[in-house]
Enzyme design. Structure first.
Site, PDB file in Angstrom:
ATOM      1  N   ILE A 250      -7.332   4.320   4.517  1.00 27.22           N
ATOM      2  CA  ILE A 250      -6.052   3.893   3.932  1.00 27.22           C
ATOM      3  C   ILE A 250      -5.000   3.836   5.045  1.00 27.22           C
ATOM      4  CG2 ILE A 250      -6.641   4.699   1.630  1.00 27.22           C
ATOM      5  CD1 ILE A 250      -4.911   7.112   2.010  1.00 27.22           C
ATOM      6  N   HIS A 251      -5.369   3.144   6.130  1.00 31.17           N
ATOM      7  CA  HIS A 251      -4.513   3.051   7.333  1.00 31.17           C
ATOM      8  C   HIS A 251      -3.029   2.909   6.987  1.00 31.17           C
ATOM      9  CE1 HIS A 251      -8.098   2.066   9.821  1.00 31.17           C
ATOM     10  NE2 HIS A 251      -8.404   1.158   8.938  1.00 31.17           N
ATOM     11  N   ASP A 252      -2.715   1.885   6.183  1.00 28.67           N
ATOM     12  CA  ASP A 252      -1.323   1.460   6.000  1.00 28.67           C
ATOM     13  C   ASP A 252      -0.504   2.426   5.155  1.00 28.67           C
ATOM     14  OD1 ASP A 252      -2.154  -2.100   5.942  1.00 28.67           O
ATOM     15  OD2 ASP A 252      -1.789  -0.706   7.593  1.00 28.67           O
TER      16      ASP A 252
END
Ligand code: RIB
Ligand code: CA
Length: 335
Positions: A250-252
């Protein structure tokens, strides 16, 4: 309350970040702008609108379409990770009566471009607006080139991008957002507005597994829960095949957490440069993060630690009941 503008290349994890940001009362999302990255900007714009419809957004930020091509390089996309529509191919899902489960969203686009909207809001909220770029930095750099004086009124940039002490996710040395538009990234780093970076060094530590998603959603069958399941399937299958776990990064979502729960992160000041010309290393972000080393004049704060489990807990608590989670003061710095 912090006023932010999300710049997205939606993208599955961009969609999760949008949902989180709109569920945190401490943030006022003034606008969401789209840029080419994971998929073409036209599809990104459609995806962010579908995300807002899936969460029955109470109020819609201003939406504007941005740049279709990087400043110099030809566009590289990541449909193999996010699905050909960039959102887990939810656009192909049908209801029992054959209609689309996620219909084409109502067009709610601003009449002005993303670049003009970013410049306009920088002037409307001087020293207050925080830019949160979650894709290639093309829109941000273009706004700085177009109206540098107005863009110097931006309070801060908190972005997802780069990689320093681990491997890249596009090449061995480069992270996708910087790789797609290294010239834009270098321009933004040279510009002088305070920058905080959430690189792969920390975002690769926060994995949403299929098992965790099912455990958190349980029997919930509301529209948002269904969307979260539908939109993440392809990305989870991709990582099962290529990285051995059924889940998605869930990088962002991490830049959102850096704004509202900085206590879960640790940052260091650094002098960051971008390789814009290398054959093998184009898009590489270069900085010496060793604590004992002297620092040339720092141009960014780089996030080097995250409490991954605590952040995942926070992420789901915010999705479940909106934001009743107090924010905390600035993050501890690594000594
Ligand atoms: O490298 C990860 C980044 O590239 C994320 O923002 C993802 O959405 C893609 O844009
Ligand atoms: Ca993104």
């Amino acid at each position: 309350m912090q006023r932010i503008l999300l710049d997205v290349d939606a993208g599955v994890d961009d969609a999760l970040a949008i949902i989180l940001a709109l569920n945190v009362s401490e943030l006022k999302v003034e606008a969401i702008t789209a840029v080419s990255g994971n998929v073409h900007v036209n599809q990104c714009t459609c995806n962010l609108l579908m995300t807002l419809e899936a969460m029955d957004a109470r109020e819609y930020p201003i939406i504007a379409k941005g740049e279709a091509q990087p400043l110099i390089k030809p566009l590289v996309t990541a449909a193999h990770v996010h699905g050909s529509d960039g959102l887990g191919n939810v656009t192909r899902l049908l209801t029992p009566d054959g209609s689309r489960r996620y219909p084409m969203p109502k067009p709610r686009m601003s009449a002005i471009s993303a670049v003009d909207l970013i410049i306009d809001l920088a002037g409307r909220y001087p020293d207050e607006l925080i830019l949160v770029p979650l894709g290639p930095l093309t829109n941000i750099a273009k706004a700085m080139i177009t109206n540098p004086a107005q863009m110097r009124k931006i309070k801060e940039i908190v972005l997802m991008g780069g990689v320093f002490e681990t491997y890249g996710n596009v090449t061995i040395t480069a992270e996708f957002n910087i790789f797609v538009d290294p010239h834009a990234a270098q321009h933004v780093l040279d510009f002088g507005v305070p920058i905080t970076m959430a690189p792969l060094d920390v975002t690769h530590q926060v994995i949403l597994t299929g098992a965790r998603l099912n455990a958190e959603l349980g029997e919930r069958n509301d529209k948002l829960s269904q969307f979260l399941r539908d939109a993440t399937k392809i990305s989870m299958a991709y990582h099962q095949q290529h990285e051995g776990f059924y889940g998605t990064y869930i990088h962002d979502a991490l830049p959102i957490g850096l704004l509202t729960r900085p206590d879960l992160f640790e940052t260091v000041d650094a002098f960051v440069q971008v390789e814009t010309a290398g054959d093998l290393t184009q898009g590489m972000t270069i900085a010496d993060l060793r604590p004992e080393r002297p620092r040339p004049k720092p141009n960014a704060r780089v996030c080097v630690r995250v409490n991954a489990e605590a952040f995942l807990r926070y992420f789901f608590d915010c999705l479940a009941d909106g934001d009743k989670h107090p924010t905390v003061d600035s993050p501890p710095k690594r000594q």
